[in-house]
Design a protein around this motif. Structure first.
Motif, short mmCIF file in Angstrom:
data_model
loop_
_atom_site.label_atom_id
_atom_site.label_comp_id
_atom_site.label_asym_id
_atom_site.label_seq_id
_atom_site.Cartn_x
_atom_site.Cartn_y
_atom_site.Cartn_z
N TYR A 1 0.82 -1.21 0.00
CA TYR A 1 0.00 0.00 0.00
C TYR A 1 0.86 1.27 0.00
O TYR A 1 0.64 2.17 -0.82
N VAL A 2 1.84 1.33 0.90
CA VAL A 2 2.63 2.58 0.98
C VAL A 2 3.55 2.73 -0.24
O VAL A 2 3.95 3.85 -0.57
N ALA A 3 3.86 1.60 -0.90
CA ALA A 3 4.64 1.72 -2.14
C ALA A 3 3.78 2.37 -3.24
O ALA A 3 4.28 3.11 -4.07
N THR A 4 2.47 2.08 -3.20
CA THR A 4 1.56 2.66 -4.20
C THR A 4 1.08 4.05 -3.79
O THR A 4 0.92 4.93 -4.63
N HIS A 5 0.82 4.22 -2.49
CA HIS A 5 0.31 5.50 -1.98
C HIS A 5 1.24 6.02 -0.88
O HIS A 5 0.89 5.99 0.29
N PRO A 6 2.42 6.50 -1.26
CA PRO A 6 3.31 7.04 -0.22
C PRO A 6 2.64 8.22 0.49
O PRO A 6 1.82 8.91 -0.10
N SER A 7 2.97 8.40 1.75
CA SER A 7 2.36 9.48 2.52
C SER A 7 2.71 10.84 1.92
O SER A 7 3.86 11.09 1.58
N ASP A 8 1.72 11.70 1.78
CA ASP A 8 1.98 13.04 1.25
C ASP A 8 1.38 14.11 2.15
O ASP A 8 1.21 15.25 1.73
N ARG A 9 1.06 13.75 3.39
CA ARG A 9 0.52 14.73 4.33
C ARG A 9 1.38 14.72 5.60
O ARG A 9 1.95 13.69 5.96
N PRO A 10 1.42 15.86 6.31
CA PRO A 10 2.29 15.95 7.48
C PRO A 10 1.90 14.98 8.60
O PRO A 10 2.74 14.59 9.39
N SER A 11 0.61 14.63 8.69
CA SER A 11 0.18 13.77 9.78
C SER A 11 -0.06 12.35 9.29
O SER A 11 -0.65 12.14 8.23
N LEU A 12 0.33 11.38 10.10
CA LEU A 12 0.05 9.98 9.79
C LEU A 12 -1.44 9.69 9.86
O LEU A 12 -1.91 8.66 9.38
N ARG A 13 -2.18 10.60 10.45
CA ARG A 13 -3.63 10.50 10.54
C ARG A 13 -4.28 10.25 9.16
O ARG A 13 -5.29 9.58 9.05
N ASP A 14 -3.66 10.79 8.11
CA ASP A 14 -4.26 10.72 6.78
C ASP A 14 -3.75 9.54 5.94
O ASP A 14 -4.21 9.34 4.82
N LEU A 15 -2.80 8.80 6.47
CA LEU A 15 -2.12 7.78 5.67
C LEU A 15 -3.08 6.76 5.06
O LEU A 15 -2.92 6.35 3.91
#
Ligand SMILES: [Fe+2]
Lengths: 285, 268
Positions: free
Chosen positions: B89-103
């Motif tokens: 999942y994170v390989a396809t949708h790397p985090s792009d928001r400051p908070s992990l809340r949105d991951l």
């Protein structure tokens, strides 16, 4: 001596303690909240923060500013941080001397910088920009690191120079100094000795784990004996500094973290006493 | 001296930290890539091994953040499969928001599109858990109280605004994942799951997030309300959808009573 107010001995505000805090408050003198966890519209976390702020002083501690990153600073993040600071009136606002994002990819880790002139020149205007938006002096924390780059300076020379050039303050994480010292083979006391005392707003204490080849900054254990010793050394040198215990993994009951903060109070009191005795001894001689 | 400029150095290290091959591939291959970076190694740890420490922490931190937000899905999949899902999942949708809340916001869709092997209700379970995350920290609002309705003048009723709270999420699903979620979190197996139409509303009342299965008519009414409307509008709409022998005002009144009881409507 620090020029910052002495808040006493605090603990990090963690979700696992929300119920206990709402029921009985805390014996700790003050609290530190992770800024990003409260950049939300509403609900229980903000309710708890409002509640604890009524009785206790607060510091906002960020993890995603990416002050050392190459991406431009995120204006919406800075606005959210300013709004949070205006709402909760923290004693100060801190983040880390590191980078956490590149090309819009958030790594959610505190990555080390090369200790170079290039990095210094990069950081100074960025810190000015943050201080402008926040209308506060930024407090930057030294991070634990597991790799180091070739550089012009040592980390402590770099940090001391940065405070002068950027007029920022320091959150000295004594555990991070110790962890990095072990991982890179330097004397942690040299690090502490190099930081201008008046710049130190706050100290962090936390537990780490030993993996043989390296120490990991896991925040999942009591503060190690060697870190208590380095803390004692630091307070003897700096005098009283607001101190906070961080505990993030395998978080124990609130009382256990409070007891760790109480231990910091005892260690600091003894260190201040020892520093006085030594000074008086020198004066009498 | 560092030969690489800072942005280039950060780009190369970012790529290595996020690349699954950094941990899964042979150390020699990694060493060849790391040799181009000005990273110091020593007798205890080579520069490549030091990069691996960061790569391992990266995966672990993101997996833990997803596990916090999708606890029942994690139980359903088991530790190993959940870890593999998190990595994909994170390989396809790397985090792009400051908070992990949105991951985790893309995870239900990621499962639905079948980008990883998953049974159909996994995506719906993730959809429910993500709705709960959203309700948990939605905006605080003053809600319409029963007492306010009690003192409302008869002539004011038609103009009464009926606005759902921001925390409300409506889910139309094909499996009863609300019951599955409770079984999983109580430590049981998911059990036999057959397809069954499941309409859920997720909302927050007094800081607590609730999930409730609701009938078709209530679901349709809440969906319709999302456009913003008055009590008179609601009665008019109901009149057009219910059977002729039912009284629209009566139905609207009982829906309203239920919603007010659950703190589902914003105070005017
Ligand atoms: Fe720290």
């Amino acid at each position: 001596m620090t020029r910052h107010p002495h808040l006493g001995f605090g603990i990090g505000l963690r979700t696992g303690h929300f119920s206990a805090l709402l029921e009985g408050g805390t014996r700790a003198d003050w609290l530190e909240a992770i800024s990003e966890n409260f950049m939300i519209p509403g609900g229980r976390p903000l309710h708890v923060l409002e509640r604890v702020r009524r009785d206790k002083m607060l510091v906002l501690h960020g993890v995603s500013l990416s002050i050392g990153g190459s991406d431009p600073l995120d204006p919406s993040y800075l606005r959210a941080l300013r709004a949070l600071a205006d709402r909760f009136a923290p004693a100060w606002v801190s983040d880390h001397l590191c980078w956490t994002r590149h090309d819009a990819h958030q790594l959610h880790d505190l990555l080390p910088l090369p200790w170079t002139e290039e990095a210094l020149a990069h950081l100074v205007p960025r810190i000015a920009q943050v201080q402008d938006v926040l209308a506060r002096r930024l407090v930057l924390e030294n991070v634990s690191s597991y790799l180091a780059f070739d550089g012009d300076l040592t980390e402590w020379e770099f940090l001391a120079e940065l405070t002068r050039r950027a007029d920022c303050d320091v959150l000295l994480d004594v555990n991070n100094v110790y962890v990095s010292a072990r991982n890179h083979g330097f004397d942690p006391r040299r690090y502490v000795d190099a930081i201008p005392p008046k710049r130190v707003a706050q100290i962090h204490l936390a537990g780490h784990s030993d993996h043989g080849t390296h120490l990991l900054d896991t925040h999942d254990a009591p503060v190690a004996d060697a870190v208590w010793e380095l803390y004692r050394y630091t307070i003897e040198r700096l005098g009283p500094v607001s101190t906070l215990v961080e505990w993030d993994g395998d978080v124990p009951a609130l009382e256990v973290v409070e007891a760790e903060a109480a231990r910091a109070r005892d260690v600091a009191a003894a260190a201040v006493q020892a520093a006085h005795t030594r000074r008086d001894g020198v004066a009498a001689a | 001296m560092t030969a690489l400029r800072l942005p280039e150095l950060q780009e190369r290290l970012r790529a290595l930290i996020a690349d699954p091959e950094t941990l899964a591939g042979p150390l020699s291959a990694l060493e060849a890539k790391v040799a181009a970076l000005p990273i110091r190694g020593d007798a205890r740890l080579s520069s490549a091994e030091r990069v691996r420490i960061y790569a391992a922490m990266y995966v672990a931190r993101l997996r833990d953040a997803l596990a916090d937000d999708f606890p029942a899905l994690r139980h359903a999949l088991g530790e190993e499969a959940f870890g593999a899902l998190a990595q994909r999942y994170v390989a396809t949708h790397p985090s792009d928001r400051p908070s992990l809340r949105d991951l985790g916001r893309h995870l239900p869709g990621f499962l639905r599109r079948g980008e990883v092997a998953a049974v159909p209700w996994h995506a719906e379970l993730a959809q429910l858990e993500w709705a709960m995350v959203g309700a948990f920290d939605a905006l605080d609002q003053r809600v319409l109280a029963r007492e306010q309705l009690g003192v409302l003048a008869p002539e004011a009723w038609p103009e009464l605004r009926i606005v759902p709270v921001d925390s409300l999420r409506l889910l139309a699903l094909t499996h009863a994942v609300d019951a599955v979620r409770e079984r999983l979190l109580a430590g049981h197996d998911a059990g036999a799951i057959t397809a069954t139409r499941t309409l859920l509303r997720v909302w927050r009342q007094d800081l607590v997030v609730y999930v409730r299965a609701i009938p078709q008519l209530e679901m349709a009414a809440l969906r319709w309300l999302h456009r913003g409307s008055t009590f008179a509008d609601l009665c008019g709409w109901l009149d057009s959808v219910i059977d002729a022998d039912q009284d629209a005002t009566h139905v609207a009144g009982s829906l309203l009573a239920r919603w007010v009881e659950d703190g589902l409507l914003v105070a005017a």
